[in-house]
Enzyme design. Structure first.
Site, mmCIF file in Angstrom:
data_model
loop_
_atom_site.group_PDB
_atom_site.id
_atom_site.type_symbol
_atom_site.label_atom_id
_atom_site.label_comp_id
_atom_site.label_asym_id
_atom_site.label_seq_id
_atom_site.Cartn_x
_atom_site.Cartn_y
_atom_site.Cartn_z
ATOM 1 C CE LYS A 105 11.123 73.125 77.644
ATOM 2 N NZ LYS A 105 9.651 73.075 78.051
ATOM 3 C CG HIS A 139 -0.295 80.950 78.895
ATOM 4 N ND1 HIS A 139 0.029 81.943 79.262
ATOM 5 C CD2 HIS A 139 -1.669 81.370 79.590
ATOM 6 C CE1 HIS A 139 -0.640 82.244 80.580
ATOM 7 N NE2 HIS A 139 -1.442 82.350 80.132
#
Ligand code: APR
Ligand code: PHB
Length: 389
Positions: free
Chosen positions: A296, A72
Site C-alpha cells: 500500500k 493480476h
C-alpha cells in the site's frame, strides 16, 4: 523565483502531483535532495491499484505502464503447506497491475522533463517559511548558494525522513506509530518468477513473499531479524531459507540465480495528523508509512495526490477553498483504512518473536476463515485492490 506550488521531494508523490498540476495548467517547482539517478536506483514495491493507474492516465504517463505492466486477477496465500487463492476478479471485478515503482518514477521524470517542468536536484537545507500565512516561501541552497521561492502553496512530498512534517508545530501535530519486531530482507534476481501470481506465505520459520517485475525478473522477500544486515545473507543462504518458507510444490520449482539487489527494510505503521497546516500539505511517506505486506505504500501516496490536485484545481479554477480546507480529513479517512488493512495482513502473516501458542491458533483460525469464507475473501480483495476514492 516564484511559482504557484513548491513541491518538496522528487519521489513518486511529488512527481505525480507536479505532473497532474501541469495538466491542469498549474505551475510548480520540484526540489529534490538527491540526484535523479539516486532516486531511480531505489527498488520499491511493484503492485499498483487501479486508482493509481487512473491517475497516471490522467497525468498522461500511462503508456509504458499499459504496455509493460501485468494485470493480476488474484494472489496466493499459504500457511505452512496449505495454500489457497484470493480471486480479485471474482470478488471485486478489479485486477491490480504489476509494474515497478522505479519504472513509475522513471516515466514521471520523463514526462516532467518533456513538459519543460522545473526540477532542481541536490537541494540542501530546504526550509519552509510562513506556511501559516498567505505568503509562504521556501529557501534552500544548491552548491552553497542560497535560493528563495515564493509560492501560493507548499506540498511536502519528501518522504518519511523529510523536513516538511517537522515544519508543522508540535502543538498541532500528533503522530501515531507501531514498530514491528522484524524486517524484510528482499532480493531482486534475473530469474523467472516461481509462479505467475504473488505468493504470501506464513511458515513456522517466518513470512516469505514471492513477487515479480516481469517474466525474467523476480522479487523475493523473507522476514528477518532487525539485527540482520544484508551482508549476513549470502545468496545461497537466502534461497535455502526462502525454499523452507514456501509450500513444497513451489520450493521444488524455484529457479535461483545471483541477486542483483539485496536490502533490508524495517516494518512500521505511522500516521501524522493533521496532514495540512496553513498552506502546507503533506503527501505520501511524509505523512504516513505502512508495512509492505499489503503493497500500500505508493497506493496511499496516490490517494493523497488525488485529493490534493483536485483541491488545488478547484482553488485556481473556481476560487473554492472547500477542497483545500477538507484535504487533511479526506486524505486521512482513506489512509487509516489502508493502515488498518496493512496492519491486519502483517499481523496475520508474520510469526512474532513473542507469539504464544494461543496467538498461533488464532492466526491459524483466521487463515482458515479467510480460506473458506467468501465474505472474508471479498473484504480482503476489496482492500487489496484498493478502496475507492
Ligand atoms: N528536500 C528535498 N527533497 C527531499 C528532502 C528534503 N529535505 N527529504 C527527502 N527528500 C526527497 C527524497 O530524496 C525522496 O526522493 O523526497 C523524496 C521522497 O520520496 P519517497 O520517499 O519515495 O516518498 P513518496 O514520494 O511519498 O513515495 C511514496 O514511495 O517511499 C515509497 O514506500 C513508499 O511506495 C511509497 C512511495
Ligand atoms: C514487491 O513486488 O516488491 C512487493 C509486492 C507486494 C508486496 C510488497 C512488495 O506486498
Amino acid at each position: 523565483m516564484r511559482t504557484q506550488v513548491v513541491v518538496i521531494g522528487g519521489g513518486p508523490s511529488g512527481l505525480l502531483l507536479s505532473q497532474l498540476l501541469h495538466v491542469h495548467g498549474i505551475d510548480s517547482i520540484v526540489l529534490e535532495r538527491k540526484t535523479k539517478d539516486y532516486v531511480l536506483g531505489r527498488i520499491r514495491a511493484g503492485v499498483l491499484e487501479q486508482g493509481f493507474v487512473n491517475l497516471m492516465e490522467k497525468a498522461g504517463v500511462a503508456d509504458r505502464l499499459h504496455a509493460e505492466g501485468f494485470e493480476h486477477d488474484g494472489t496466493l496465500i499459504a500457511f505452512d503447506d496449505d495454500c489457497f487463492r484470493i480471486d480479485f476478479n471474482a470478488q471485486t471485478g478489479t485486477p491490480v497491475v504489476i509494474y515497478g515503482q522505479t519504472e513509475v518514477t522513471r516515466d514521471l521524470y520523463e514526462a516532467r522533463e518533456a513538459a519543460g517542468g522545473t526540477l532542481i536536484f541536490n537541494t540542501e537545507d530546504v526550509t519552509i517559511h510562513d506556511a501559516d500565512t498567505d505568503h509562504p516561501f521556501v529557501t534552500y541552497s544548491v552548491d552553497g548558494q542560497e535560493q528563495r521561492i515564493d509560492a501560493d502553496f507548499v506540498a511536502g512530498c519528501d518522504g518519511f525522513h523529510g523536513v516538511s512534517r517537522q515544519a508543522i508545530p508540535l502543538s498541532v501535530r500528533r503522530e501515531y506509530e507501531k514498530v514491528y519486531p522484524f524486517g524484510w530482507l528482499g532480493i531482486l534476481s534475473e530469474t523467472p518468477p516461481v509462479h505467475d501470481e504473488l505468493i504470501y506465505s506464513s511458515s513456522r520459520r517466518g513470512f516469505a513473499l514471492c513477487s515479480m517485475r516481469n517474466e525474467n525478473l523476480s522479487r523475493y522477500y523473507i522476514q528477518c531479524s532487525l539485527s540482520d544486515s544484508p551482508d549476513d545473507w549470502t545468496d545461497s543462504a537466502f534461497w535455502a531459507e526462502l525454499k523452507r518458507r514456501i509450500p513444497k510444490t513451489f520450493a521444488d520449482h524455484l529457479v535461483t540465480g545471483p541477486s542483483i539487489e539485496k536490502s533490508i527494510a524495517p516494518l512500521r505503521s505511522f500516521v501524522t495528523e493533521p496532514m495540512q497546516w496553513g498552506r502546507l500539505f503533506l503527501c505520501g511517506d511524509a505523512a504516513h508509512i505502512v508495512p509492505p505486506t499489503g503493497a500500500k505504500g505508493l497506493n496511499t501516496a496516490s490517494s493523497d495526490v488525488y485529493y490534493l490536485h483536485n483541491a488545488l484545481r478547484d482553488y485556481y479554477d473556481h476560487g473554492s477553498r472547500d477542497g483545500i480546507d477538507a484535504y487533511s480529513q479526506n486524505a486521512l479517512t482513506r489512509i487509516w483504512k489502508a493502515e488498518r488493512f496493512s496492519w491486519w495482513f502483517s499481523s496475520l502473516m508474520h510469526r512474532f518473536p513473542d507469539q504464544s501458542e494461543f496467538d498461533l491458533k488464532i492466526q491459524r483460525a483466521e487463515i482458515d476463515f479467510l480460506r473458506t469464507n467468501t465474505a472474508a475473501q471479498k473484504a480482503m480483495a476489496e482492500n487489496y485492490v484498493g478502496l475507492p476514492y
